[in-house]
Design a protein around this motif. Sequence first.
Motif, PDB file in Angstrom:
ATOM      1  N   LEU A   1       9.589  -6.921   2.603  1.00  0.00           N
ATOM      2  CA  LEU A   1       9.588  -8.316   2.169  1.00  0.00           C
ATOM      3  C   LEU A   1      10.288  -8.442   0.826  1.00  0.00           C
ATOM      4  O   LEU A   1      10.321  -7.509   0.042  1.00  0.00           O
ATOM      5  CB  LEU A   1       8.146  -8.847   2.062  1.00  0.00           C
ATOM      6  CG  LEU A   1       7.757  -9.698   3.281  1.00  0.00           C
ATOM      7  CD1 LEU A   1       7.773  -8.845   4.535  1.00  0.00           C
ATOM      8  CD2 LEU A   1       6.414 -10.327   3.084  1.00  0.00           C
TER       9      LEU A   1
ATOM     10  N   ARG B   1      -5.336  -3.917   7.445  1.00  0.00           N
ATOM     11  CA  ARG B   1      -5.130  -2.622   6.777  1.00  0.00           C
ATOM     12  C   ARG B   1      -4.268  -1.683   7.617  1.00  0.00           C
ATOM     13  O   ARG B   1      -4.152  -0.507   7.329  1.00  0.00           O
ATOM     14  CB  ARG B   1      -6.487  -1.980   6.462  1.00  0.00           C
ATOM     15  CG  ARG B   1      -7.369  -2.893   5.615  1.00  0.00           C
ATOM     16  CD  ARG B   1      -8.677  -2.244   5.220  1.00  0.00           C
ATOM     17  NE  ARG B   1      -8.493  -1.296   4.149  1.00  0.00           N
ATOM     18  CZ  ARG B   1      -8.406  -1.621   2.866  1.00  0.00           C
ATOM     19  NH1 ARG B   1      -8.497  -2.878   2.495  1.00  0.00           N
ATOM     20  NH2 ARG B   1      -8.230  -0.699   1.949  1.00  0.00           N
TER      21      ARG B   1
ATOM     22  N   GLU C   1      -6.896 -11.075  -0.186  1.00  0.00           N
ATOM     23  CA  GLU C   1      -7.842 -10.126  -0.765  1.00  0.00           C
ATOM     24  C   GLU C   1      -7.938  -8.815  -0.002  1.00  0.00           C
ATOM     25  O   GLU C   1      -8.126  -7.765  -0.589  1.00  0.00           O
ATOM     26  CB  GLU C   1      -9.223 -10.769  -0.882  1.00  0.00           C
ATOM     27  CG  GLU C   1      -9.217 -11.851  -1.954  1.00  0.00           C
ATOM     28  CD  GLU C   1     -10.586 -12.435  -2.226  1.00  0.00           C
ATOM     29  OE1 GLU C   1     -11.512 -12.166  -1.441  1.00  0.00           O
ATOM     30  OE2 GLU C   1     -10.709 -13.159  -3.226  1.00  0.00           O
TER      31      GLU C   1
ATOM     32  N   ASP D   1       4.427  -4.731   9.406  1.00  0.00           N
ATOM     33  CA  ASP D   1       5.274  -4.909   8.226  1.00  0.00           C
ATOM     34  C   ASP D   1       5.006  -6.208   7.485  1.00  0.00           C
ATOM     35  O   ASP D   1       5.327  -6.332   6.309  1.00  0.00           O
ATOM     36  CB  ASP D   1       6.743  -4.855   8.649  1.00  0.00           C
ATOM     37  CG  ASP D   1       7.122  -3.492   9.189  1.00  0.00           C
ATOM     38  OD1 ASP D   1       7.212  -2.553   8.381  1.00  0.00           O
ATOM     39  OD2 ASP D   1       7.276  -3.342  10.421  1.00  0.00           O
ATOM     40  N   MET D   2       4.472  -7.203   8.163  1.00  0.00           N
ATOM     41  CA  MET D   2       4.222  -8.490   7.505  1.00  0.00           C
ATOM     42  C   MET D   2       3.093  -9.205   8.234  1.00  0.00           C
ATOM     43  O   MET D   2       3.007  -9.143   9.455  1.00  0.00           O
ATOM     44  CB  MET D   2       5.483  -9.345   7.558  1.00  0.00           C
ATOM     45  CG  MET D   2       5.313 -10.746   7.010  1.00  0.00           C
ATOM     46  SD  MET D   2       6.903 -11.542   6.613  1.00  0.00           S
ATOM     47  CE  MET D   2       7.236 -12.394   8.130  1.00  0.00           C
TER      48      MET D   2
ATOM     49  N   ASP E   1      -1.296  -0.973   7.620  1.00  0.00           N
ATOM     50  CA  ASP E   1       0.018  -1.015   6.968  1.00  0.00           C
ATOM     51  C   ASP E   1       0.974   0.057   7.472  1.00  0.00           C
ATOM     52  O   ASP E   1       2.172  -0.003   7.218  1.00  0.00           O
ATOM     53  CB  ASP E   1      -0.116  -0.961   5.436  1.00  0.00           C
ATOM     54  CG  ASP E   1      -0.984   0.178   4.969  1.00  0.00           C
ATOM     55  OD1 ASP E   1      -0.733   1.318   5.391  1.00  0.00           O
ATOM     56  OD2 ASP E   1      -1.914  -0.054   4.180  1.00  0.00           O
TER      57      ASP E   1
ATOM     58  N   THR F   1      -3.598  -4.846   3.026  1.00  0.00           N
ATOM     59  CA  THR F   1      -2.743  -3.871   2.362  1.00  0.00           C
ATOM     60  C   THR F   1      -1.300  -4.029   2.857  1.00  0.00           C
ATOM     61  O   THR F   1      -0.425  -3.262   2.477  1.00  0.00           O
ATOM     62  CB  THR F   1      -3.232  -2.436   2.634  1.00  0.00           C
ATOM     63  OG1 THR F   1      -3.237  -2.227   4.054  1.00  0.00           O
ATOM     64  CG2 THR F   1      -4.628  -2.221   2.083  1.00  0.00           C
TER      65      THR F   1
ATOM     66  N   THR G   1      -4.306  -8.888  -5.246  1.00  0.00           N
ATOM     67  CA  THR G   1      -4.251 -10.154  -4.525  1.00  0.00           C
ATOM     68  C   THR G   1      -2.928 -10.864  -4.836  1.00  0.00           C
ATOM     69  O   THR G   1      -2.696 -11.974  -4.390  1.00  0.00           O
ATOM     70  CB  THR G   1      -5.430 -11.057  -4.916  1.00  0.00           C
ATOM     71  OG1 THR G   1      -5.385 -11.285  -6.328  1.00  0.00           O
ATOM     72  CG2 THR G   1      -6.759 -10.430  -4.546  1.00  0.00           C
TER      73      THR G   1
ATOM     74  N   PRO H   1       2.023  -6.676   3.185  1.00  0.00           N
ATOM     75  CA  PRO H   1       2.494  -7.912   2.543  1.00  0.00           C
ATOM     76  C   PRO H   1       2.166  -9.152   3.391  1.00  0.00           C
ATOM     77  O   PRO H   1       2.365  -9.152   4.603  1.00  0.00           O
ATOM     78  CB  PRO H   1       4.006  -7.707   2.443  1.00  0.00           C
ATOM     79  CG  PRO H   1       4.183  -6.223   2.380  1.00  0.00           C
ATOM     80  CD  PRO H   1       3.098  -5.664   3.266  1.00  0.00           C
ATOM     81  N   VAL H   2       1.632 -10.169   2.730  1.00  0.00           N
ATOM     82  CA  VAL H   2       1.164 -11.382   3.395  1.00  0.00           C
ATOM     83  C   VAL H   2       2.037 -12.563   2.971  1.00  0.00           C
ATOM     84  O   VAL H   2       2.392 -12.680   1.801  1.00  0.00           O
ATOM     85  CB  VAL H   2      -0.292 -11.699   2.984  1.00  0.00           C
ATOM     86  CG1 VAL H   2      -0.761 -13.010   3.602  1.00  0.00           C
ATOM     87  CG2 VAL H   2      -1.221 -10.576   3.360  1.00  0.00           C
TER      88      VAL H   2
ATOM     89  N   ARG I   1      -5.707  -8.839  -9.907  1.00  0.00           N
ATOM     90  CA  ARG I   1      -6.360  -9.979  -9.259  1.00  0.00           C
ATOM     91  C   ARG I   1      -6.086 -11.283 -10.011  1.00  0.00           C
ATOM     92  O   ARG I   1      -6.702 -12.314  -9.749  1.00  0.00           O
ATOM     93  CB  ARG I   1      -7.874  -9.730  -9.129  1.00  0.00           C
ATOM     94  CG  ARG I   1      -8.175  -8.438  -8.378  1.00  0.00           C
ATOM     95  CD  ARG I   1      -9.653  -8.214  -8.154  1.00  0.00           C
ATOM     96  NE  ARG I   1     -10.167  -9.055  -7.097  1.00  0.00           N
ATOM     97  CZ  ARG I   1     -10.058  -8.784  -5.803  1.00  0.00           C
ATOM     98  NH1 ARG I   1      -9.463  -7.685  -5.404  1.00  0.00           N
ATOM     99  NH2 ARG I   1     -10.546  -9.614  -4.901  1.00  0.00           N
TER     100      ARG I   1
ATOM    101  N   ARG J   1      -1.455  -1.678  -3.589  1.00  0.00           N
ATOM    102  CA  ARG J   1      -1.469  -2.238  -2.239  1.00  0.00           C
ATOM    103  C   ARG J   1      -2.897  -2.612  -1.846  1.00  0.00           C
ATOM    104  O   ARG J   1      -3.138  -3.635  -1.217  1.00  0.00           O
ATOM    105  CB  ARG J   1      -0.894  -1.220  -1.256  1.00  0.00           C
ATOM    106  CG  ARG J   1       0.035  -1.831  -0.256  1.00  0.00           C
ATOM    107  CD  ARG J   1       0.730  -0.867   0.681  1.00  0.00           C
ATOM    108  NE  ARG J   1       0.108   0.413   0.838  1.00  0.00           N
ATOM    109  CZ  ARG J   1       0.676   1.562   0.504  1.00  0.00           C
ATOM    110  NH1 ARG J   1       1.876   1.577  -0.039  1.00  0.00           N
ATOM    111  NH2 ARG J   1       0.056   2.698   0.712  1.00  0.00           N
ATOM    112  N   GLU J   2      -3.841  -1.766  -2.232  1.00  0.00           N
ATOM    113  CA  GLU J   2      -5.223  -1.993  -1.806  1.00  0.00           C
ATOM    114  C   GLU J   2      -5.947  -3.034  -2.635  1.00  0.00           C
ATOM    115  O   GLU J   2      -6.766  -3.783  -2.124  1.00  0.00           O
ATOM    116  CB  GLU J   2      -6.001  -0.667  -1.828  1.00  0.00           C
ATOM    117  CG  GLU J   2      -5.507   0.250  -0.732  1.00  0.00           C
ATOM    118  CD  GLU J   2      -6.309   1.528  -0.608  1.00  0.00           C
ATOM    119  OE1 GLU J   2      -7.121   1.807  -1.505  1.00  0.00           O
ATOM    120  OE2 GLU J   2      -6.108   2.232   0.396  1.00  0.00           O
TER     121      GLU J   2
END
Lengths: 417, 417
Positions: free
Chosen positions: A391, B189, B211, B195-196, B191, B214, A214, B216-217, A189, A210-211
């Motif tokens: 990504l 969540r 936060e 994928d994105m 996932d 799960t 951040t 990728p952001v 985090r 993954r969970e």
Amino acid sequence: MLEQMGMAAKAASYQLALLSSREKNRVLEKIADYLEAQTDDILRANEQDLADARANGLSEAMLDRLALNPARLQGIANDVRQVCQLADPVGQVIDGGLLDSGLRIERRRVPLGVIGVIYEARPNVTVDVASLCLKTGNAAILRGGKETWRTNAATVKVIQQALEECGLPAGAVQAIESPDRALVSEMLRLDKYIDMIIPRGGAGLHKLCREQSTIPVITGGIGVCHIFVDESAEIDPALKIIVNAKTQRPSTCNTVETLLVHQKIAAAFLPALSQQMAKSGVTLHAADNAMAQLKGGPANVVPVEAAQYDDEYLSLDLNVNVVSDLDEAIAHIRQHGTQHSDAILTRTLRNADRFINEVDSSAVYVNASTRFTDGGQFGLGAEVAVSTQKLHARGPMGLEALTTYKWIGFGDDMIRA
Amino acid sequence: MLEQMGMAAKAASYQLALLSSREKNRVLEKIADYLEAQTDDILRANEQDLADARANGLSEAMLDRLALNPARLQGIANDVRQVCQLADPVGQVIDGGLLDSGLRIERRRVPLGVIGVIYEARPNVTVDVASLCLKTGNAAILRGGKETWRTNAATVKVIQQALEECGLPAGAVQAIESPDRALVSEMLRLDKYIDMIIPRGGAGLHKLCREQSTIPVITGGIGVCHIFVDESAEIDPALKIIVNAKTQRPSTCNTVETLLVHQKIAAAFLPALSQQMAKSGVTLHAADNAMAQLKGGPANVVPVEAAQYDDEYLSLDLNVNVVSDLDEAIAHIRQHGTQHSDAILTRTLRNADRFINEVDSSAVYVNASTRFTDGGQFGLGAEVAVSTQKLHARGPMGLEALTTYKWIGFGDDMIRA
């Protein structure tokens, strides 16, 4: 404490980003020299780690993974010198040009900043990761397996000495020495300071990252890899590839775990497979549709359990499933694969093309072993991880995967119209 | 329900990935045609959304953002036809060659798969995002602002009609119609299928995604952008750039929010700034060190509050802070910036270079307005978002940022030695 480490790493990363390749190589050479000069200190720490591990009842195989000796340490130092030879991607201009507006832009490759790496008890990873990060101008925060914490601490001390000797801050490479697992969650985090997390470990660690993270995470390294033996495959070369993909180094993530066999070749292929696998010492986990033709053969055969299609064996075990056609093979891979490495063995051009286009994995092969998925094999020189996400980097991650880019706009007092 | 949507999207993505550019453009043209033909349905849905929004007391500015009319809808349809003109990155071979081992490899650009987009109540985004995703062979799951859910639903219906007319599954573009916020958390969540995630909204949404997701952001779109007026800057062109960067479209993320002024130019520059800002209607939020020279001037001046250095105004407000040198300017940007777009105005080559190298932002400018950070301006044709993170794409994200790559290995029955 972690906050302090993050701040120190971020501050160091600003300095590292400005170094020339020559300056970075000078640090790496010094690290290699110091690893050789201070072999005794590192081996002493490693002995204590080993004594604890033995007292805790770790297996001999595990103890061997943890153990260092002068030869292994020399190998690690040599690897660092290898990294000096690699081309430095930082500063490379990816593309650019003159915009319609008159603004001149370019995309320039720059370090990521601070990279967090969480790994298992493998003492070579500390130096390995640190040298790849430094070569690309990144700071690193390392969290190694608790079984080797003394070895890691001794190694990082050597790296920090080399850094300081070159006028660079020790914050450039830091290790979390405490075995407290809560620190991993805290590290995940620290998005204010860490730019990327690389977990190197099993599925559980990847899931945790993954969970909880951040920070953007590179997930990968889990390989439920498939080989599809098409109707038109030739049996002898197919067996050679399967032996290589299964037995060359069974504990690696690019090892094949499931064989999908076209029903029209099954009668000819499965008996030959049984012969070969008996020689190679591989246990076959057969689906019902493959069992009839396998159970009389010389290879050790057991019925496959459904869950075994979704897990890595990392041992001399191989699932065998007969499929009706290419469509069913692709559907099986989509359902059970981990998007790592999958191969088709075929003499049919259209099927090769379809497999390449329709199997959604980081690496797809035609008539080649899945074992090729590797930074060294792919000519990347070294790899920091194998990504199975989509990504950033995909597949083996070399130095370029430890960089990002920035857009630079040069104007002669330019405003947007 | 979301699980179903995810499965449908993933299945659709496998089909979309195999389409040629011509086939994808045919779908886009049909979407544009249908948007024109079914204008009435969409406008009727939009009127209901507007009536609700008005009843809920939304401001006139907000209502204007939600509103569609025939001209705006025509503009949206035209934008879709523009996307047809863009080059399709899918299928492009990034690099490749013959390895030492004899294996022939290539890296080929492929769609990401399924893209989840969470956005605010802007009815144009639905079509915009859907067309960029389809052009790159990706399926999309859209979650628009609840204020425009009827408009979004009507628009997605039109898109799905066009898809089905072209023999493609409606699952390729789906919208979450329920305003239930818990569905956003559930989406983040998913996932297994998505994928994105691209959040297009304020800092709160980005934080939520970082936060909870799960998946990728891509975070970005928040721009606390700076302009540093160096000692050697020329005052007239500097003011022109500042006016452009602040007033051309104050609500955008590439608008300048803080001016850092070298102390040696402050006495000459600040009075001129006050003159110009008075004309441009900009309120100055002055640090103590700038207040003395600003408070007698014609511009509206108030004392800056510490927190205002860390937030976007998105209005005609501008912080002014005098710094002792370039080092202090860089330190300020590192502490308060969002790594979006920052500029230096200078005539000193070394300072320009230092700013470019030491400011860690997606886009850095020399003698140009921060407003240039934009997919259209950068020649990307269209942008799906502006990323301020370091993984995957950075800065304006065009079509290429909606793709990943796969490694393809071609062997003649090759095994790893």
